[in-house]
Design a protein around this motif. Structure first.
Motif, PDB file in Angstrom:
ATOM      1  N   ALA A  96      13.242 -38.331 -54.204  1.00  0.00           N
ATOM      2  CA  ALA A  96      12.422 -37.152 -53.921  1.00  0.00           C
ATOM      3  C   ALA A  96      11.803 -37.192 -52.529  1.00  0.00           C
ATOM      4  CB  ALA A  96      11.319 -37.023 -54.973  1.00  0.00           C
ATOM      5  N   LEU A  97      11.658 -38.396 -51.951  1.00  0.00           N
ATOM      6  CA  LEU A  97      11.104 -38.487 -50.600  1.00  0.00           C
ATOM      7  C   LEU A  97      11.973 -37.732 -49.598  1.00  0.00           C
ATOM      8  CD1 LEU A  97       9.980 -42.228 -50.470  1.00  0.00           C
ATOM      9  CD2 LEU A  97       8.494 -40.215 -50.541  1.00  0.00           C
ATOM     10  N   GLY A  98      13.288 -37.804 -49.805  1.00  0.00           N
ATOM     11  CA  GLY A  98      14.196 -37.030 -48.972  1.00  0.00           C
ATOM     12  C   GLY A  98      14.334 -37.502 -47.542  1.00  0.00           C
ATOM     13  N   GLN A  99      13.587 -38.512 -47.163  1.00  0.00           N
ATOM     14  CA  GLN A  99      13.668 -39.042 -45.805  1.00  0.00           C
ATOM     15  C   GLN A  99      13.295 -40.521 -45.826  1.00  0.00           C
ATOM     16  OE1 GLN A  99      10.812 -36.985 -43.387  1.00  0.00           O
ATOM     17  NE2 GLN A  99       9.098 -37.468 -44.728  1.00  0.00           N
ATOM     18  N   GLY A 100      13.642 -41.198 -44.762  1.00  0.00           N
ATOM     19  CA  GLY A 100      13.379 -42.630 -44.725  1.00  0.00           C
ATOM     20  C   GLY A 100      14.672 -43.375 -44.468  1.00  0.00           C
ATOM     21  N   TYR A 101      14.852 -44.472 -45.152  1.00  0.00           N
ATOM     22  CA  TYR A 101      16.053 -45.289 -44.970  1.00  0.00           C
ATOM     23  C   TYR A 101      17.192 -44.679 -45.783  1.00  0.00           C
ATOM     24  CZ  TYR A 101      13.552 -48.982 -42.483  1.00  0.00           C
ATOM     25  OH  TYR A 101      12.843 -49.698 -41.560  1.00  0.00           O
ATOM     26  N   GLY A 102      18.140 -44.074 -45.061  1.00  0.00           N
ATOM     27  CA  GLY A 102      19.180 -43.289 -45.717  1.00  0.00           C
ATOM     28  C   GLY A 102      19.999 -44.057 -46.734  1.00  0.00           C
ATOM     29  N   GLU A 103      20.352 -45.297 -46.415  1.00  0.00           N
ATOM     30  CA  GLU A 103      21.174 -46.063 -47.353  1.00  0.00           C
ATOM     31  C   GLU A 103      20.404 -46.323 -48.646  1.00  0.00           C
ATOM     32  OE1 GLU A 103      22.583 -49.586 -45.401  1.00  0.00           O
ATOM     33  OE2 GLU A 103      24.381 -48.557 -44.683  1.00  0.00           O
ATOM     34  N   PHE A 104      19.108 -46.585 -48.551  1.00  0.00           N
ATOM     35  CA  PHE A 104      18.337 -46.831 -49.760  1.00  0.00           C
ATOM     36  C   PHE A 104      18.102 -45.548 -50.555  1.00  0.00           C
ATOM     37  CE2 PHE A 104      17.454 -51.034 -48.091  1.00  0.00           C
ATOM     38  CZ  PHE A 104      17.366 -51.797 -49.256  1.00  0.00           C
ATOM     39  N   LEU A 105      18.045 -44.406 -49.862  1.00  0.00           N
ATOM     40  CA  LEU A 105      17.983 -43.137 -50.583  1.00  0.00           C
ATOM     41  C   LEU A 105      19.242 -42.953 -51.427  1.00  0.00           C
ATOM     42  CD1 LEU A 105      16.526 -40.665 -47.918  1.00  0.00           C
ATOM     43  CD2 LEU A 105      15.516 -41.217 -50.131  1.00  0.00           C
ATOM     44  N   ARG A 106      20.384 -43.237 -50.828  1.00  0.00           N
ATOM     45  CA  ARG A 106      21.644 -43.057 -51.532  1.00  0.00           C
ATOM     46  C   ARG A 106      21.814 -44.073 -52.650  1.00  0.00           C
ATOM     47  NH1 ARG A 106      26.337 -42.274 -47.152  1.00  0.00           N
ATOM     48  NH2 ARG A 106      27.524 -41.879 -49.079  1.00  0.00           N
ATOM     49  N   LEU A 107      21.388 -45.302 -52.407  1.00  0.00           N
ATOM     50  CA  LEU A 107      21.489 -46.308 -53.460  1.00  0.00           C
ATOM     51  C   LEU A 107      20.518 -45.993 -54.599  1.00  0.00           C
ATOM     52  CD1 LEU A 107      23.016 -48.879 -54.192  1.00  0.00           C
ATOM     53  CD2 LEU A 107      21.171 -50.199 -53.152  1.00  0.00           C
ATOM     54  N   SER A 108      19.373 -45.416 -54.266  1.00  0.00           N
ATOM     55  CA  SER A 108      18.423 -44.996 -55.312  1.00  0.00           C
ATOM     56  C   SER A 108      19.036 -43.910 -56.181  1.00  0.00           C
ATOM     57  CB  SER A 108      17.127 -44.488 -54.674  1.00  0.00           C
ATOM     58  OG  SER A 108      16.439 -45.524 -54.003  1.00  0.00           O
ATOM     59  N   GLU A 109      19.817 -43.017 -55.574  1.00  0.00           N
ATOM     60  CA  GLU A 109      20.515 -41.993 -56.354  1.00  0.00           C
ATOM     61  C   GLU A 109      21.478 -42.645 -57.340  1.00  0.00           C
ATOM     62  OE1 GLU A 109      22.409 -39.513 -53.484  1.00  0.00           O
ATOM     63  OE2 GLU A 109      20.699 -38.151 -53.340  1.00  0.00           O
ATOM     64  N   VAL A 110      22.193 -43.647 -56.861  1.00  0.00           N
ATOM     65  CA  VAL A 110      23.148 -44.355 -57.725  1.00  0.00           C
ATOM     66  C   VAL A 110      22.427 -44.996 -58.897  1.00  0.00           C
ATOM     67  CG1 VAL A 110      24.739 -46.313 -57.852  1.00  0.00           C
ATOM     68  CG2 VAL A 110      24.837 -44.755 -55.886  1.00  0.00           C
ATOM     69  N   PHE A 111      21.352 -45.726 -58.618  1.00  0.00           N
ATOM     70  CA  PHE A 111      20.618 -46.397 -59.688  1.00  0.00           C
ATOM     71  C   PHE A 111      19.943 -45.386 -60.609  1.00  0.00           C
ATOM     72  CE2 PHE A 111      21.433 -50.244 -57.407  1.00  0.00           C
ATOM     73  CZ  PHE A 111      21.214 -51.279 -58.298  1.00  0.00           C
ATOM     74  N   ARG A 112      19.485 -44.268 -60.076  1.00  0.00           N
ATOM     75  CA  ARG A 112      18.925 -43.214 -60.932  1.00  0.00           C
ATOM     76  C   ARG A 112      19.967 -42.715 -61.918  1.00  0.00           C
ATOM     77  NH1 ARG A 112      18.476 -37.616 -58.116  1.00  0.00           N
ATOM     78  NH2 ARG A 112      20.717 -37.989 -58.343  1.00  0.00           N
ATOM     79  N   ASP A 113      21.189 -42.487 -61.419  1.00  0.00           N
ATOM     80  CA  ASP A 113      22.241 -41.995 -62.307  1.00  0.00           C
ATOM     81  C   ASP A 113      22.685 -43.059 -63.301  1.00  0.00           C
ATOM     82  OD1 ASP A 113      22.246 -39.464 -61.171  1.00  0.00           O
ATOM     83  OD2 ASP A 113      23.702 -40.012 -59.633  1.00  0.00           O
ATOM     84  N   ILE A 114      22.614 -44.328 -62.900  1.00  0.00           N
ATOM     85  CA  ILE A 114      22.911 -45.410 -63.847  1.00  0.00           C
ATOM     86  C   ILE A 114      21.916 -45.380 -65.004  1.00  0.00           C
ATOM     87  CG2 ILE A 114      22.864 -47.922 -64.164  1.00  0.00           C
ATOM     88  CD1 ILE A 114      24.025 -48.173 -61.324  1.00  0.00           C
ATOM     89  N   THR A 115      20.638 -45.234 -64.684  1.00  0.00           N
ATOM     90  CA  THR A 115      19.608 -45.225 -65.731  1.00  0.00           C
ATOM     91  C   THR A 115      19.623 -43.927 -66.526  1.00  0.00           C
ATOM     92  OG1 THR A 115      17.946 -44.460 -64.120  1.00  0.00           O
ATOM     93  CG2 THR A 115      18.103 -46.836 -64.519  1.00  0.00           C
ATOM     94  N   ASN A 116      20.301 -42.899 -66.002  1.00  0.00           N
ATOM     95  CA  ASN A 116      20.473 -41.636 -66.736  1.00  0.00           C
ATOM     96  C   ASN A 116      21.772 -41.622 -67.522  1.00  0.00           C
ATOM     97  OD1 ASN A 116      18.287 -39.826 -66.465  1.00  0.00           O
ATOM     98  ND2 ASN A 116      18.810 -39.449 -64.316  1.00  0.00           N
ATOM     99  N   ASP A 117      22.501 -42.756 -67.521  1.00  0.00           N
ATOM    100  CA  ASP A 117      23.790 -42.862 -68.203  1.00  0.00           C
ATOM    101  C   ASP A 117      24.807 -41.858 -67.672  1.00  0.00           C
ATOM    102  OD1 ASP A 117      22.976 -44.976 -69.908  1.00  0.00           O
ATOM    103  OD2 ASP A 117      21.962 -43.538 -71.207  1.00  0.00           O
ATOM    104  N   ARG A 118      24.726 -41.583 -66.393  1.00  0.00           N
ATOM    105  CA  ARG A 118      25.706 -40.691 -65.741  1.00  0.00           C
ATOM    106  C   ARG A 118      26.680 -41.578 -64.967  1.00  0.00           C
ATOM    107  NH1 ARG A 118      22.595 -36.426 -62.303  1.00  0.00           N
ATOM    108  NH2 ARG A 118      24.638 -35.404 -62.301  1.00  0.00           N
TER     109      ARG A 118
END
Length: 235
Positions: free
Chosen positions: A113-135
């Protein structure tokens, strides 16, 4: 790490009271598996400058030592700091390691949701979010895209590559995880303790290739440890 530690030793000799030099020593040492050197360098740095005045966050030395309480204490969010994405990612990472998927998802969502900052960690956070959402399929596609986009980086970060390997392990892709673990090692991440103790690599450690990889990590760690000790840096 060997070259980095040699340069840092010379820099420390020239200016022993420069706090950032000790952060550099800690980073190079922890990724080489020299956790005793790393933690002593951090203590020296913190004596030179109060923690409240620094902008250092996510000190992985404590994570690899298994001192999760100390690691969590380094995850400090500051207004406008681009490293806030890293802070939220690791807060979720720790909670997930403790087995709390829903609570972990909240942290990953905050990072995204921050939408800015360290781009690679934003993208990896998306991956882990989807893992915890069973997607799984969405997470796998985004992780593969992130891996592809990092191919050919001039100075790749093996520590970050290791986190991607953990994500593949969580997604059940053992071979892809092993491929990235090998790449993380080639990129300089050689902390054997975390290869052995990461809570996300359980199934990967049953693979035939695992023992060969770990042997290489441990061998390089021993070679570097024989050259760089706390005494090398007067710690």
């Amino acid at each position: 790490q060997r070259s980095a530690l040699e340069v840092l030793r010379e820099a420390q000799h020239r200016n022993p009271k420069a706090a950032p030099i000790y952060s550099g020593i800690a980073y190079a040492a922890r990724t080489a598996g020299l956790l005793d050197v790393a933690v002593r360098a951090l203590k020296r740095r913190d004596r030179l400058i109060p923690t409240s005045l620094t902008h250092y966050t996510a000190e992985n030395t404590y994570l690899y030592l298994g001192d999760w309480k100390a690691f969590r204490a380094t995850l400090v969010e500051r207004p406008g700091n681009p490293r806030n994405t890293v802070v939220h990612f690791y807060r979720g990472y720790l909670v997930l390691a403790e087995g709390h998927r829903e609570a972990a998802r909240e942290h990953f969502e905050r990072a995204v949701a921050l939408g800015q900052g360290y781009g690679e960690f934003l993208r990896l956070s998306e991956v882990f979010r989807d893992i915890t959402n069973d997607r799984r399929e969405v997470a796998l596609a985004n992780l593969r895209r992130l891996e592809r986009d990092r191919t050919g980086l001039r100075v790749p970060d093996g520590e970050f590559t290791f986190k991607m390997a953990e994500a593949y392990a969580l997604l059940g892709d053992r071979e892809a995880s092993l491929d990235l673990l090998s790449r993380a090692f080639a990129q300089g991440f050689g902390c054997s303790r975390w290869y052995r103790e990461s809570p996300f690599l359980g199934p990967v450690r049953q693979a035939l290739r695992w023992r060969s990889l770990l042997n290489r990590v441990e061998e390089r760690e021993r070679l570097i440890a024989s050259r760089f000790t706390p005494r090398t840096f007067g710690l």
